[in-house]
Design a protein around this motif. Structure first.
Motif, PDB file in Angstrom:
ATOM      1  N   ASP A 134       0.726  -1.089   0.009  1.00 55.05           N
ATOM      2  CA  ASP A 134      -0.048   0.136  -0.073  1.00 55.05           C
ATOM      3  C   ASP A 134       0.808   1.338   0.136  1.00 55.05           C
ATOM      4  O   ASP A 134       0.135   2.219   0.039  1.00 55.05           O
ATOM      5  CB  ASP A 134      -0.930   0.087   1.240  1.00 55.05           C
ATOM      6  CG  ASP A 134      -2.114  -0.919   1.125  1.00 55.05           C
ATOM      7  OD1 ASP A 134      -2.480  -1.441   0.015  1.00 55.05           O
ATOM      8  OD2 ASP A 134      -2.614  -1.536   2.340  1.00 55.05           O
ATOM      9  N   PHE A 135       2.312   1.042   0.155  1.00 58.85           N
ATOM     10  CA  PHE A 135       3.095   2.426   0.185  1.00 58.85           C
ATOM     11  C   PHE A 135       4.089   2.247  -0.910  1.00 58.85           C
ATOM     12  O   PHE A 135       4.728   1.269  -1.413  1.00 58.85           O
ATOM     13  CB  PHE A 135       3.619   2.588   1.463  1.00 58.85           C
ATOM     14  CG  PHE A 135       2.889   3.133   2.465  1.00 58.85           C
ATOM     15  CD1 PHE A 135       2.956   4.258   3.048  1.00 58.85           C
ATOM     16  CD2 PHE A 135       1.889   2.113   2.837  1.00 58.85           C
ATOM     17  CE1 PHE A 135       2.151   5.073   3.735  1.00 58.85           C
ATOM     18  CE2 PHE A 135       1.029   2.823   4.131  1.00 58.85           C
ATOM     19  CZ  PHE A 135       1.079   4.133   4.391  1.00 58.85           C
ATOM     20  N   THR A 136       4.412   3.431  -1.430  1.00 54.77           N
ATOM     21  CA  THR A 136       5.813   3.382  -2.528  1.00 54.77           C
ATOM     22  C   THR A 136       6.985   3.134  -1.699  1.00 54.77           C
ATOM     23  O   THR A 136       7.028   3.188  -0.598  1.00 54.77           O
ATOM     24  CB  THR A 136       5.680   4.678  -3.060  1.00 54.77           C
ATOM     25  OG1 THR A 136       5.899   5.847  -2.529  1.00 54.77           O
ATOM     26  CG2 THR A 136       4.273   4.926  -4.283  1.00 54.77           C
ATOM     27  N   GLU A 137       8.133   2.899  -2.482  1.00 48.96           N
ATOM     28  CA  GLU A 137       9.289   3.056  -1.881  1.00 48.96           C
ATOM     29  C   GLU A 137       9.676   4.253  -1.083  1.00 48.96           C
ATOM     30  O   GLU A 137      10.648   4.258  -0.381  1.00 48.96           O
ATOM     31  CB  GLU A 137      10.435   2.607  -2.797  1.00 48.96           C
ATOM     32  CG  GLU A 137      10.383   0.974  -3.349  1.00 48.96           C
ATOM     33  CD  GLU A 137      11.345   0.538  -4.248  1.00 48.96           C
ATOM     34  OE1 GLU A 137      12.424   1.293  -4.199  1.00 48.96           O
ATOM     35  OE2 GLU A 137      11.330  -0.221  -4.906  1.00 48.96           O
ATOM     36  N   THR A 138       9.109   5.236  -1.448  1.00 52.00           N
ATOM     37  CA  THR A 138       9.550   6.462  -0.866  1.00 52.00           C
ATOM     38  C   THR A 138       8.650   6.715   0.348  1.00 52.00           C
ATOM     39  O   THR A 138       8.644   7.869   0.983  1.00 52.00           O
ATOM     40  CB  THR A 138       9.420   7.839  -1.962  1.00 52.00           C
ATOM     41  OG1 THR A 138       7.938   7.608  -2.442  1.00 52.00           O
ATOM     42  CG2 THR A 138      10.345   7.514  -3.062  1.00 52.00           C
ATOM     43  N   GLY A 139       7.700   5.835   0.631  1.00 54.76           N
ATOM     44  CA  GLY A 139       6.743   6.182   1.945  1.00 54.76           C
ATOM     45  C   GLY A 139       5.587   6.874   1.819  1.00 54.76           C
ATOM     46  O   GLY A 139       4.836   7.243   2.727  1.00 54.76           O
TER      47      GLY A 139
END
Length: 175
Positions: A134-139
């Motif tokens: 539910d989150f990208t690698e950048t948070g």
């Protein structure tokens, strides 16, 4: 009449870099900082002495618990921390931001509702629940409805926080 900001304690288990819980906690704390009504107090159970925890909770007008689900429940160290506080939970609104696997942490939230009901707290119905996808690698949340959902939860929490703060100030809770 001046309305003081509400003090929001965001209680999390561990803010080690690289952990998914750290990503969720930092994202939610940022969302809380964007909400005009709250002043955020981030409490990391991995770094606070449990003797100091009751005072931090006593100072709060509302609490958000950020936690993972383990074995269809919430972690034991969180239970220890909750039990170390006792009376400062009374008549405080509590919301849950949970994460984990297929259930996205919802089983932990349901158990926490029971515990906080027993502690004379006021669990908020809405919950934010996530899995690692539910989150990208950048948070950042992948779903564009996540940020508005966080603001809606914070608005509900503020709605409960003000009258409960006034009630605690005028009449001690009979717990």
């Amino acid at each position: 009449m001046t309305v003081h900001p509400l003090r929001l304690a965001v209680l999390t288990r561990n803010l080690e870099p690289g952990r998914f819980g750290t990503t969720v906690t930092h994202w939610f704390a940022s969302a809380a900082d964007q909400h005009d009504e709250f002043k955020c107090d981030l409490i990391d159970l991995g770094r606070i002495d449990l003797v100091d925890l009751p005072a931090r909770i006593a100072e709060a007008d509302a609490i958000v618990i950020v936690t993972a689900e383990y074995n269809h429940a919430y972690p034991g160290d969180l239970k220890t921390a909750i039990d170390a506080v006792r009376h400062p939970w009374f008549a405080k609104p509590v919301a849950f931001v949970v994460y984990g696997g297929r259930s996205r942490g919802l089983r932990a939230a349901e158990q926490l509702r029971l515990v906080f009901g027993e502690l004379h707290a006021v669990p908020i119905r809405d919950t934010l629940a996530f899995s690692e996808t539910d989150f990208t690698e950048t948070g950042h949340p992948v779903d564009p409805t996540t940020d508005p959902a966080a603001q809606a939860l914070l608005t509900q929490l503020a709605w409960w926080s003000r009258p409960l703060r006034e009630a605690r100030a005028s009449t001690p809770y009979p717990g």
